[in-house]
Design an enzyme around this catalytic site. Structure first.
Site, PDB file in Angstrom:
ATOM      1  N   CYS A   1     -14.741  -3.788 -46.564  1.00  0.00           N
ATOM      2  CA  CYS A   1     -15.985  -4.564 -46.818  1.00  0.00           C
ATOM      3  C   CYS A   1     -16.772  -3.343 -47.515  1.00  0.00           C
ATOM      4  CB  CYS A   1     -16.539  -5.103 -45.632  1.00  0.00           C
ATOM      5  SG  CYS A   1     -16.620  -4.666 -44.092  1.00  0.00           S
ATOM      6  N   ASN A   2     -17.046  -2.418 -46.502  1.00  0.00           N
ATOM      7  CA  ASN A   2     -18.121  -1.479 -47.072  1.00  0.00           C
ATOM      8  C   ASN A   2     -17.449  -0.590 -48.362  1.00  0.00           C
ATOM      9  OD1 ASN A   2     -19.786  -1.390 -44.953  1.00  0.00           O
ATOM     10  ND2 ASN A   2     -18.339  -0.706 -43.713  1.00  0.00           N
TER      11      ASN A   2
ATOM     12  N   ARG B   1     -22.793  -3.032 -39.318  1.00  0.00           N
ATOM     13  CA  ARG B   1     -23.056  -4.142 -38.428  1.00  0.00           C
ATOM     14  C   ARG B   1     -21.931  -3.940 -37.238  1.00  0.00           C
ATOM     15  NH1 ARG B   1     -18.705  -5.196 -38.781  1.00  0.00           N
ATOM     16  NH2 ARG B   1     -17.424  -7.041 -39.668  1.00  0.00           N
TER      17      ARG B   1
ATOM     18  N   HIS C   1     -32.121  -5.471 -19.272  1.00  0.00           N
ATOM     19  CA  HIS C   1     -33.179  -5.308 -18.274  1.00  0.00           C
ATOM     20  C   HIS C   1     -33.485  -6.728 -17.402  1.00  0.00           C
ATOM     21  CE1 HIS C   1     -34.349  -1.815 -20.826  1.00  0.00           C
ATOM     22  NE2 HIS C   1     -34.154  -1.232 -19.766  1.00  0.00           N
TER      23      HIS C   1
END
Ligand code: NAD
Length: 339
Positions: A144-145, A172, A220
């Protein structure tokens, strides 16, 4: 000229888009799509009214798909007999295996970026090297890139020539729903009951418990909401009082800024606690309320440090250091610096 007949093999993220794209071409006909399981995209195809015929990659997996109520029009062999070219959008490495079948049926195929370059005769980009693909049997697309930035580089190259390119990719990490890559921008739901509710019943067999667990991509602390049915109704104020008196519970106020899991993590930092550890759970006071006689509230669990006190209690118990519960937990609390 009659329409070129196309099959899409692998009806996933890319495959479903290839199927739509091929269907929109006036000079092509999508004969159908092939997959191996009743995946979510396959289920969505069914719910959309089967705009494309579905074929199964493996005869022995047809029943898996049909059991999900999805009609199957045949096998990979059936569709291959009908098409001119296959758009293979299976996960990387599967296309290479599928190539054997395409060869057997003498069909051309176009593979996606996850396959090794050797799978194809030509590593192909529609703008940059179209001519190289002409008449070839097996093409492989760039990723894709690469597909994207080659468009840009090629257009400048064709206009003025390009000597050198430096590429920095901020990639991504996963597609929506790619839970196998970890929980990225995803809330993953477990079946009822969560093991935590079942565990509560093992520890406190006189209490009935059930509940739902949703995994979230945060680190967290957990947030838990509870609906507790007491044997006799108590006032909200009494509930606050009971919770406040527990040495391992901090009742905190949203109005004071304790409005999230991270606010408690931050606060432990402000207190200078090592690693920002907090032994206490926190109850958000403004979440405490009644529904009939049920007591409703939300708590924060500092997952990395919350079990330390109870583990130390365990040492006291198994080593018979104290035989009185309150004496034991109080000592643990004292040594850990709790109330
Ligand atoms: P995906 O996992 O979403 O879809 C693959 C599909 O193939 C699944 O539905 C799976 O059930 C099916 N499948 C598995 N084995 C099969 C078999 N033997 N026969 C038929 N179907 C089978 O994968 P994806 O993200 O669509 O990736 C497909 C290809 O596209 C890979 O080469 C990948 O590298 C490439 N690609 C992906 C992206 C992206 O953003 N996801 C972008 C460009 C290229």
């Amino acid at each position: 000229m009659s329409k070129i007949k196309v099959a899409v093999v692998g009806y996933g993220v890319i495959g479903q888009r290839l199927a739509d794209g091929a269907t929109l071409q006036g000079d092509m006909k999508l004969v159908g799509v092939v997959d191996a399981a009743p995946t979510l995209t396959v289920r969505a195809l069914h719910e959309r009214g089967m705009p494309y015929k579905l074929f199964c990659a493996f005869p022995d997996r047809i029943s898996d798909i049909e059991r999900a109520g999805i009609p199957v029009s045949g096998t990979m062999d059936d569709i291959l007999k009908e098409v001119d070219v296959v758009l293979d959008a299976t996960p990387g490495g599967i296309g290479e295996k599928n190539k054997e079948i395409y060869l057997k049926y003498g069909k051309k195929a176009i593979f996606q970026g996850g396959e090794k370059n050797e799978v194809a005769d030509v590593f192909f980009h529609g703008y940059a090297n179209y001519e190289k693909g002409i008449g070839k049997n097996f093409l492989k697309l760039t990723s894709c890139n690469t597909t994207g930035f080659i468009r840009a580089v090629d257009c400048i190259d064709r206009a003025v020539g390009v000597e050198k390119v430096v590429v920095t990719i901020i990639r991504r990490v996963a597609d929506p729903g790619d839970t196998h890559r970890g929980l990225v921008d995803t809330l993953k739901v477990d079946p009822l009951p969560s093991h935590q509710a079942v565990d509560l019943m093992l520890i406190m067999p006189h209490v009935k418990a059930t509940g739902i667990l949703v995994h979230t991509p945060v680190t967290h602390g957990h947030i838990i909401t509870l609906v507790v049915t007491p044997k006799k109704k108590i006032a909200k104020e009494k509930a606050i009082e009971l919770l406040s008196e527990h040495p391992r519970i901090r009742v905190v106020r949203i109005a004071d800024g304790f409005n999230s899991n991270t606010s408690l993590f931050q606060y432990a930092r402000f207190l200078g606690k090592p690693r920002s550890d907090m032994y206490e759970i926190a109850v958000f006071e403004e979440t405490i309320g009644l529904s009939g006689k049920d007591i409703v509230f939300a708590i924060n669990i500092p997952q990395e440090s919350v079990t330390i006190p109870e583990t130390i209690d365990g040492v006291r118990a198994c080593m018979e250091m104290q035989t009185e519960r309150l004496e034991a937990v109080s000592l643990t609390n004292k040594y850990l610096g709790m109330r």
